[in-house]
Each structure stands twice: as C-alpha cells, then as structure tokens.
Design a protein around this motif. Structure first.
Motif, PDB file in Angstrom:
ATOM      1  N   LEU A   1      -0.501  -4.593   7.047  1.00 21.50           N
ATOM      2  CA  LEU A   1      -0.231  -4.180   5.670  1.00 21.50           C
ATOM      3  C   LEU A   1       1.257  -3.900   5.427  1.00 21.50           C
ATOM      4  CD1 LEU A   1      -3.157  -1.619   5.240  1.00 21.50           C
ATOM      5  CD2 LEU A   1      -3.117  -4.018   4.507  1.00 21.50           C
ATOM      6  N   TYR A   2       1.672  -4.139   4.198  1.00 21.83           N
ATOM      7  CA  TYR A   2       2.991  -3.696   3.719  1.00 21.83           C
ATOM      8  C   TYR A   2       2.797  -2.229   3.351  1.00 21.83           C
ATOM      9  CZ  TYR A   2       7.303  -3.938   0.827  1.00 21.83           C
ATOM     10  OH  TYR A   2       8.556  -3.754   0.278  1.00 21.83           O
ATOM     11  N   MET A   3       3.009  -1.339   4.333  1.00 20.04           N
ATOM     12  CA  MET A   3       2.666   0.082   4.198  1.00 20.04           C
ATOM     13  C   MET A   3       3.896   0.902   3.844  1.00 20.04           C
ATOM     14  SD  MET A   3       0.031   2.113   4.508  1.00 20.04           S
ATOM     15  CE  MET A   3       0.458   3.487   3.426  1.00 20.04           C
ATOM     16  N   ILE A   4       3.811   1.619   2.729  1.00 17.19           N
ATOM     17  CA  ILE A   4       4.914   2.443   2.229  1.00 17.19           C
ATOM     18  C   ILE A   4       4.467   3.896   2.127  1.00 17.19           C
ATOM     19  CG2 ILE A   4       6.305   2.940   0.156  1.00 17.19           C
ATOM     20  CD1 ILE A   4       7.294   0.469   1.395  1.00 17.19           C
ATOM     21  N   TYR A   5       5.360   4.826   2.457  1.00 14.28           N
ATOM     22  CA  TYR A   5       5.083   6.207   2.063  1.00 14.28           C
ATOM     23  C   TYR A   5       6.297   6.777   1.340  1.00 14.28           C
ATOM     24  CZ  TYR A   5       7.794   8.757   5.709  1.00 14.28           C
ATOM     25  OH  TYR A   5       8.783   9.295   6.485  1.00 14.28           O
ATOM     26  N   GLY A   6       6.007   7.745   0.458  1.00 14.98           N
ATOM     27  CA  GLY A   6       7.050   8.480  -0.248  1.00 14.98           C
ATOM     28  C   GLY A   6       6.810   9.969  -0.073  1.00 14.98           C
ATOM     29  N   GLU A   7       7.820  10.774  -0.377  1.00 13.47           N
ATOM     30  CA  GLU A   7       7.716  12.224  -0.188  1.00 13.47           C
ATOM     31  C   GLU A   7       8.692  12.947  -1.102  1.00 13.47           C
ATOM     32  OE1 GLU A   7       8.910  12.866   3.875  1.00 13.47           O
ATOM     33  OE2 GLU A   7      10.968  12.216   3.503  1.00 13.47           O
ATOM     34  N   ASN A   8       8.454  14.249  -1.290  1.00 12.97           N
ATOM     35  CA  ASN A   8       9.407  15.103  -1.990  1.00 12.97           C
ATOM     36  C   ASN A   8      10.196  15.856  -0.919  1.00 12.97           C
ATOM     37  OD1 ASN A   8      10.835  17.016  -3.479  1.00 12.97           O
ATOM     38  ND2 ASN A   8       9.164  17.375  -4.918  1.00 12.97           N
ATOM     39  N   LYS A   9      11.209  15.209  -0.416  1.00 16.66           N
ATOM     40  CA  LYS A   9      11.975  15.755   0.706  1.00 16.66           C
ATOM     41  C   LYS A   9      12.639  17.078   0.346  1.00 16.66           C
ATOM     42  CE  LYS A   9      15.431  14.343   4.148  1.00 16.66           C
ATOM     43  NZ  LYS A   9      16.338  13.249   4.584  1.00 16.66           N
ATOM     44  N   GLU A  10      13.146  17.164  -0.882  1.00 14.95           N
ATOM     45  CA  GLU A  10      13.852  18.380  -1.304  1.00 14.95           C
ATOM     46  C   GLU A  10      12.934  19.597  -1.293  1.00 14.95           C
ATOM     47  OE1 GLU A  10      15.994  20.017  -5.371  1.00 14.95           O
ATOM     48  OE2 GLU A  10      16.205  17.900  -4.861  1.00 14.95           O
ATOM     49  N   ALA A  11      11.723  19.443  -1.851  1.00 12.31           N
ATOM     50  CA  ALA A  11      10.780  20.566  -1.886  1.00 12.31           C
ATOM     51  C   ALA A  11      10.335  20.959  -0.484  1.00 12.31           C
ATOM     52  CB  ALA A  11       9.573  20.203  -2.747  1.00 12.31           C
ATOM     53  N   LEU A  12      10.128  19.974   0.374  1.00  7.50           N
ATOM     54  CA  LEU A  12       9.702  20.256   1.747  1.00  7.50           C
ATOM     55  C   LEU A  12      10.787  20.992   2.524  1.00  7.50           C
ATOM     56  CD1 LEU A  12       7.947  16.860   2.474  1.00  7.50           C
ATOM     57  CD2 LEU A  12       6.823  19.091   2.488  1.00  7.50           C
ATOM     58  N   GLU A  13      12.022  20.539   2.379  1.00  6.46           N
ATOM     59  CA  GLU A  13      13.115  21.189   3.111  1.00  6.46           C
ATOM     60  C   GLU A  13      13.372  22.602   2.608  1.00  6.46           C
ATOM     61  OE1 GLU A  13      16.420  18.518   2.824  1.00  6.46           O
ATOM     62  OE2 GLU A  13      15.735  17.276   4.513  1.00  6.46           O
ATOM     63  N   ALA A  14      13.125  22.834   1.314  1.00 12.47           N
ATOM     64  CA  ALA A  14      13.324  24.170   0.740  1.00 12.47           C
ATOM     65  C   ALA A  14      12.109  25.074   0.955  1.00 12.47           C
ATOM     66  CB  ALA A  14      13.612  24.050  -0.753  1.00 12.47           C
ATOM     67  N   GLY A  15      11.035  24.512   1.498  1.00 15.06           N
ATOM     68  CA  GLY A  15       9.825  25.296   1.722  1.00 15.06           C
ATOM     69  C   GLY A  15       9.121  25.695   0.438  1.00 15.06           C
TER      70      GLY A  15
ATOM     71  N   LEU B   1       0.879  -1.175   0.000  1.00 15.61           N
ATOM     72  CA  LEU B   1       0.000   0.000   0.000  1.00 15.61           C
ATOM     73  C   LEU B   1       0.915   1.222   0.000  1.00 15.61           C
ATOM     74  CD1 LEU B   1      -3.229   0.001   0.344  1.00 15.61           C
ATOM     75  CD2 LEU B   1      -2.059  -2.156   0.775  1.00 15.61           C
ATOM     76  N   VAL B   2       0.723   2.130  -0.963  1.00 15.49           N
ATOM     77  CA  VAL B   2       1.611   3.287  -1.104  1.00 15.49           C
ATOM     78  C   VAL B   2       0.841   4.575  -0.840  1.00 15.49           C
ATOM     79  CG1 VAL B   2       3.056   4.616  -2.696  1.00 15.49           C
ATOM     80  CG2 VAL B   2       3.102   2.109  -2.760  1.00 15.49           C
ATOM     81  N   HIS B   3       1.381   5.396   0.039  1.00 16.62           N
ATOM     82  CA  HIS B   3       0.791   6.706   0.338  1.00 16.62           C
ATOM     83  C   HIS B   3       1.841   7.776   0.069  1.00 16.62           C
ATOM     84  CE1 HIS B   3      -0.345   9.979   3.360  1.00 16.62           C
ATOM     85  NE2 HIS B   3      -1.271  10.006   2.424  1.00 16.62           N
ATOM     86  N   VAL B   4       1.443   8.822  -0.648  1.00 18.50           N
ATOM     87  CA  VAL B   4       2.338   9.961  -0.867  1.00 18.50           C
ATOM     88  C   VAL B   4       2.058  10.972   0.240  1.00 18.50           C
ATOM     89  CG1 VAL B   4       2.942  11.857  -2.404  1.00 18.50           C
ATOM     90  CG2 VAL B   4       2.466   9.596  -3.340  1.00 18.50           C
ATOM     91  N   ASP B   5       3.031  11.161   1.105  1.00 13.54           N
ATOM     92  CA  ASP B   5       2.869  12.023   2.277  1.00 13.54           C
ATOM     93  C   ASP B   5       3.382  13.424   1.959  1.00 13.54           C
ATOM     94  OD1 ASP B   5       2.527  13.111   4.763  1.00 13.54           O
ATOM     95  OD2 ASP B   5       3.488  11.469   5.848  1.00 13.54           O
ATOM     96  N   THR B   6       2.443  14.381   1.894  1.00 13.47           N
ATOM     97  CA  THR B   6       2.828  15.778   1.636  1.00 13.47           C
ATOM     98  C   THR B   6       3.258  16.472   2.923  1.00 13.47           C
ATOM     99  OG1 THR B   6       0.587  16.608   2.039  1.00 13.47           O
ATOM    100  CG2 THR B   6       1.121  15.892  -0.224  1.00 13.47           C
ATOM    101  N   HIS B   7       3.012  15.837   4.059  1.00 12.50           N
ATOM    102  CA  HIS B   7       3.263  16.382   5.396  1.00 12.50           C
ATOM    103  C   HIS B   7       2.349  17.562   5.708  1.00 12.50           C
ATOM    104  CE1 HIS B   7       6.769  13.831   6.313  1.00 12.50           C
ATOM    105  NE2 HIS B   7       6.961  13.877   5.010  1.00 12.50           N
ATOM    106  N   TYR B   8       1.287  17.728   4.909  1.00 12.68           N
ATOM    107  CA  TYR B   8       0.267  18.736   5.177  1.00 12.68           C
ATOM    108  C   TYR B   8      -1.104  18.095   5.353  1.00 12.68           C
ATOM    109  CZ  TYR B   8       3.610  22.428   4.106  1.00 12.68           C
ATOM    110  OH  TYR B   8       4.698  23.270   4.131  1.00 12.68           O
ATOM    111  N   LYS B   9      -1.151  16.774   5.473  1.00 11.52           N
ATOM    112  CA  LYS B   9      -2.419  16.108   5.711  1.00 11.52           C
ATOM    113  C   LYS B   9      -2.931  16.442   7.116  1.00 11.52           C
ATOM    114  CE  LYS B   9      -2.570  13.747   1.818  1.00 11.52           C
ATOM    115  NZ  LYS B   9      -3.578  14.039   0.777  1.00 11.52           N
ATOM    116  N   ILE B  10      -4.242  16.362   7.292  1.00  9.56           N
ATOM    117  CA  ILE B  10      -4.825  16.550   8.616  1.00  9.56           C
ATOM    118  C   ILE B  10      -4.314  15.415   9.511  1.00  9.56           C
ATOM    119  CG2 ILE B  10      -6.991  16.726   9.904  1.00  9.56           C
ATOM    120  CD1 ILE B  10      -8.290  17.622   7.216  1.00  9.56           C
ATOM    121  N   PRO B  11      -3.789  15.725  10.694  1.00  8.94           N
ATOM    122  CA  PRO B  11      -3.143  14.698  11.531  1.00  8.94           C
ATOM    123  C   PRO B  11      -3.970  13.438  11.722  1.00  8.94           C
ATOM    124  CG  PRO B  11      -2.728  16.864  12.443  1.00  8.94           C
ATOM    125  CD  PRO B  11      -3.676  17.069  11.295  1.00  8.94           C
ATOM    126  N   GLU B  12      -5.287  13.568  11.849  1.00  9.94           N
ATOM    127  CA  GLU B  12      -6.123  12.390  12.058  1.00  9.94           C
ATOM    128  C   GLU B  12      -5.991  11.385  10.909  1.00  9.94           C
ATOM    129  OE1 GLU B  12     -10.791  11.083  12.230  1.00  9.94           O
ATOM    130  OE2 GLU B  12     -10.291  13.120  12.863  1.00  9.94           O
TER     131      GLU B  12
END
Length: 292
Positions: A79-93, A54-65
């Motif tokens: 579940l075989y739970m995976i998340y991915g993110e755009n770390k570079e864009a997040l760190e650069a704001g 199961l793949v979730h793209v975590d924007t880190h702006y989801k509602i905490p719940e």
C-alpha cells in the motif's frame, strides 16, 4: 446475489465512481473493522491494487497492536501508506492523557486538526518505504480533493445524515443543511472548485453486515475485537486512554455475529466505549468541523 453480494457490488461501484470522478483521491484507514472492510473492497474494486494513498491520522495514543497491524498489512498489500500527526500539540503535551485538555479538545487537536492539515498538505505527511519498512516525509504535498471514509449510517446519529458523496468546504467544515439529494443510485460527483468531498461506500452496511462479511471473506482484523480470555473485547477501537472494552465472550467473527443476533447489544451504542462521544456535542460537533 445474497444481501452481502448486493452490498459489496454497490460499494465497489461507488469506489470506482469516486476514482473516475476525483483527480487526487485518498482513503482514510483508522485500522478498525469498518475501514479494513473498505480496504478489502478497494482491493476487489481494482483487482488487488489500491490506486490511491491510504491515510491514517496517528495520535500516538493508539493501542500498539493497532499500529503493528497497520504496518504489517501495508507491507503485505504493497500500500501507499501515509500517516499525519499534530506534532506541535504532541510536543507541547496538549492532550487529554497529559491532563491539559478535555477528551473533545484532545480529539479536535490530535484528530480533526491533524486530519485537516494532512489532507490539504500543509503539514508533513509520512510515507511508508516498502523497501526499508520505515516512514519518510512524503514529497507529495498536493491536497486530496476526494476522501473515501468507512462511515456507516447505523453506527452513530450524525453519520446517518451523510450522503454517499458528501461535500465539505475548503476547511473541511460540514454543512448538514447543504447535502445533495441521492435518488435511485444517481450520485452527484461534480462539485464547485475548492469543494472537499467525502465518499462513504459503507453507508448502508450495518455492524452485523460488517462481521458477516469479515467472516465470509476471512478478512484479517485486529485481535482486540475478540475476547482473549478475560471476558472482554473492544467493539470500537480508538485511542488507548479513551476507549474501553465491553464484557463479551466472543472470540471470533462467528461468535460476534451470534452475539449481535441475540440482541444482547441492541440497547448499547456501538461507540459506548468512546469517551469523547459522552461530552457536550459529542461526535457530531467533531464531525461538523472535519472529523471522520
């Protein structure tokens, strides 16, 4: 069989066809009502076990719940739970909440680009350790060649142009003019090497069907979909800064079903609270470039 039984049977059939046809398969889980119904159907199709990540793209702006719900269900279902993110864009704001880009550009970076690189394995994937409850970098970096998605054709115009088995190129770009015909439940699952295929088992389901099925099966869903006493609820879930609730008194699936049947929401788009849909090009532009 009633209408829900027929929808369920077809979706289960498509899930099993996908599992048989694609060697490296995954399912996208946005934590919303549609992809959660899809997860429920996958557990039915494979007798309680989901045999792909199961793949979730975590924007880190989801509602905490939403994130709490994701991890709770992942542990409960094993579940075989995976998340991915755009770390570079997040760190650069480089996000809309930071005031540096538009809604569309933010979605492109945090969702489309993150999804593409997570699926092809060129950016780190983080897997939930079911023993510790923590996420660790996944050692499996193989590209996913088949991706199961909870898109419905009635939800938004561009999704009505999909097929059950919808090919993309190796960059996840979607050519609407090059879609295979699908007649009499005959599906094309044999594609050229390098083709990335999206699988849509919920294509024929409506918003009403989804809620009827949630009620019938007693599927656990995020409480944000229900009025908690302030006269509002979310109809579609996304990032907190870009998603607005609707006015509604519905407190449970039965009340949402009755609300939908009255036609009170018939002239209001299901994704009307999603700000990125209102900018030029909207969701179709994002989806042509690989978004869900």
């Amino acid at each position: 069989m009633d209408h829900l039984d027929k929808l369920e049977a077809k979706s289960v059939h498509i899930l099993r066809e996908a599992y048989a046809a694609f060697g490296n398969l995954c399912m996208l889980w946005s934590i919303g009502k549609d992809s959660t119904v899809l997860l429920w159907l996958a557990r039915k199709a494979f007798y309680g076990h989901v045999p792909f990540p199961l793949v979730h793209v975590d924007t880190h702006y989801k509602i905490p719940e939403m994130i709490e719900y994701r991890d709770r269900l992942a542990k409960e279902y094993g579940l075989y739970m995976i998340y991915g993110e755009n770390k570079e864009a997040l760190e650069a704001g480089e996000t809309f909440p930071e005031g540096k880009v538009s809604h569309m550009e933010c979605c492109k970076r945090l969702k489309t680009e993150a999804l593409t690189h997570t699926l092809n394995g060129t950016w780190p994937r983080y897997r939930l350790n079911l023993q510790t409850g923590e996420y660790e970098q996944d050692t499996d970096t193989a590209a996913y060649t088949g991706v199961i998605v909870g898109a419905r054709s009635d939800e938004e115009g561009s999704r009505s142009k999909e097929r059950y088995f919808s090919p993309r190129d190796k960059y996840n770009d979607w050519n609407l003019d090059d879609q295979p015909p699908e007649f009499w439940n005959q599906f094309k699952t044999d594609f050229a090497p390098g083709t990335h295929v999206r699988i849509h088992p919920l294509l024929d389901w409506t918003e009403l069907n989804i809620w009827e099925y949630i009620e019938r099966e007693n599927i656990p869903t995020v409480s944000l979909y229900y009025n908690q006493g302030d006269g509002t609820r979310y109809r579609s879930l996304g990032c907190a800064p870009c998603t607005k609730p609707i006015k509604s008194e519905s407190r449970n699936p039965r009340e949402i079903i009755e609300e939908l049947k009255t036609g009170a929401l018939s002239n209001i788009a299901e994704r009307s609270g999603r700000e990125q849909d209102k900018e030029d090009g909207g969701l179709e532009t994002l989806r042509r470039n690989g978004y869900m």
